[in-house]
Write a protein that holds these residues in place. Structure first.
Motif, PDB file in Angstrom:
ATOM      1  N   UNK A  19     106.212  79.043 -15.874  1.00 14.44           N
ATOM      2  CA  UNK A  19     104.835  80.422 -15.514  1.00 14.44           C
ATOM      3  C   UNK A  19     106.369  81.436 -15.979  1.00 14.44           C
ATOM      4  N   UNK A  20     105.456  82.642 -16.818  1.00 14.39           N
ATOM      5  CA  UNK A  20     105.935  83.829 -17.328  1.00 14.39           C
ATOM      6  C   UNK A  20     105.010  84.623 -17.236  1.00 14.39           C
ATOM      7  N   UNK A  21     105.866  85.872 -17.480  1.00 16.31           N
ATOM      8  CA  UNK A  21     105.522  87.529 -17.241  1.00 16.31           C
ATOM      9  C   UNK A  21     105.702  87.979 -18.469  1.00 16.31           C
ATOM     10  N   UNK A  22     104.924  88.590 -19.076  1.00 22.56           N
ATOM     11  CA  UNK A  22     104.588  89.711 -19.837  1.00 22.56           C
ATOM     12  C   UNK A  22     104.451  90.542 -20.485  1.00 22.56           C
ATOM     13  N   UNK A  23     104.905  91.638 -20.595  1.00 22.68           N
ATOM     14  CA  UNK A  23     104.834  92.778 -21.402  1.00 22.68           C
ATOM     15  C   UNK A  23     104.311  92.888 -22.136  1.00 22.68           C
ATOM     16  N   UNK A  24     103.215  93.114 -22.807  1.00 26.82           N
ATOM     17  CA  UNK A  24     103.223  93.318 -24.607  1.00 26.82           C
ATOM     18  C   UNK A  24     102.955  92.324 -25.226  1.00 26.82           C
ATOM     19  N   UNK A  25     102.350  92.331 -25.986  1.00 28.75           N
ATOM     20  CA  UNK A  25     101.818  91.461 -26.827  1.00 28.75           C
ATOM     21  C   UNK A  25     102.062  89.864 -27.490  1.00 28.75           C
ATOM     22  N   UNK A  26     102.072  89.219 -27.225  1.00 25.47           N
ATOM     23  CA  UNK A  26     102.472  87.646 -28.076  1.00 25.47           C
ATOM     24  C   UNK A  26     101.290  87.198 -28.705  1.00 25.47           C
ATOM     25  N   UNK A  27     102.176  86.127 -29.469  1.00 22.97           N
ATOM     26  CA  UNK A  27     101.260  85.359 -30.828  1.00 22.97           C
ATOM     27  C   UNK A  27     100.540  84.106 -29.236  1.00 22.97           C
ATOM     28  N   UNK A  28     101.198  83.444 -28.986  1.00 25.69           N
ATOM     29  CA  UNK A  28     101.646  81.783 -28.871  1.00 25.69           C
ATOM     30  C   UNK A  28     101.985  81.410 -27.621  1.00 25.69           C
ATOM     31  N   UNK A  29     101.524  81.156 -26.219  1.00 23.75           N
ATOM     32  CA  UNK A  29     102.180  80.328 -25.445  1.00 23.75           C
ATOM     33  C   UNK A  29     101.626  79.134 -24.706  1.00 23.75           C
ATOM     34  N   UNK A  30     102.510  78.557 -24.737  1.00 21.88           N
ATOM     35  CA  UNK A  30     102.510  77.072 -24.727  1.00 21.88           C
ATOM     36  C   UNK A  30     102.469  76.464 -23.320  1.00 21.88           C
ATOM     37  N   UNK A  31     102.375  76.465 -22.373  1.00 21.08           N
ATOM     38  CA  UNK A  31     102.992  76.641 -20.789  1.00 21.08           C
ATOM     39  C   UNK A  31     102.161  74.932 -20.253  1.00 21.08           C
ATOM     40  N   UNK A  32     103.223  73.982 -19.805  1.00 21.50           N
ATOM     41  CA  UNK A  32     102.652  73.087 -19.114  1.00 21.50           C
ATOM     42  C   UNK A  32     103.735  72.384 -18.610  1.00 21.50           C
ATOM     43  N   UNK A  33     103.502  71.623 -17.280  1.00 18.00           N
ATOM     44  CA  UNK A  33     103.868  71.575 -16.343  1.00 18.00           C
ATOM     45  C   UNK A  33     103.125  70.207 -15.988  1.00 18.00           C
ATOM     46  N   UNK A  34     104.194  68.889 -15.391  1.00 16.22           N
ATOM     47  CA  UNK A  34     103.819  68.306 -13.978  1.00 16.22           C
ATOM     48  C   UNK A  34     104.622  67.866 -13.286  1.00 16.22           C
ATOM     49  N   UNK A  35     103.659  67.221 -11.807  1.00 18.78           N
ATOM     50  CA  UNK A  35     104.788  67.005 -10.507  1.00 18.78           C
ATOM     51  C   UNK A  35     104.218  65.573 -10.260  1.00 18.78           C
TER      52      UNK A  35
END
Length: 138
Positions: A19-35
């Motif tokens: 997970x992430x907290x971003x304040x501002x612009x971002x170009x690409x987010x690729x988050x991946x979780x498996x449990x």
């Protein structure tokens, strides 16, 4: 036009698992979780268990979002700044994003396999055992 994000106060208790907290612009987010979540009445765990390949949930195809073609969009940003007075987040988990500002692309995925084993005829001393027993598979 690029926009700026002005945040007066951010209070986050917990961010975990891709997970992430971003304040501002971002170009690409690729988050991946498996449990794998294994819960047993008797705390016995085998050394060779826990392979994601053993469970089809982790290899199934997830369809992507199809954008509609030929969409006309006019965006008028009257202000150059996005102003947030207070952001209060209790928790984020499993490939989630808290974002203030714009983003071009996000590809988030979270897969969880919950396994529960309950034994009704186990001896009471095993049911009350607090430690963890690790055994090799037969």
């Amino acid at each position: 036009m690029k926009r700026h994000v002005l945040v007066d106060n951010v209070y986050i208790i917990n961010i975990s698992n891709s997970s992430a907290c971003i304040c501002g612009e971002s170009g690409h987010i690729d988050a991946y979780t498996r449990a794998l979540a294994v819960q047993r009445q008797v705390p016995v765990f085998f050394e060779d268990e826990g392979n994601y390949e053993d469970y089809s949930i982790f290899s199934r195809f997830i369809p992507g979002w199809q954008l509609p073609s030929e969409v006309e969009l006019d965006i008028i940003n009257e202000y150059k700044t996005i102003h947030v007075e207070c952001l209060d987040v209790t928790a984020t988990a499993s490939s989630s994003v808290v974002q203030l500002g714009s983003n071009d692309t996000m590809e988030l995925e979270s897969r969880v396999k919950a396994i529960r084993h309950f034994i009704t005829d186990a001896p009471q001393e095993l049911k009350d055992y607090v430690g963890v027993i690790v055994r090799q598979s037969p």
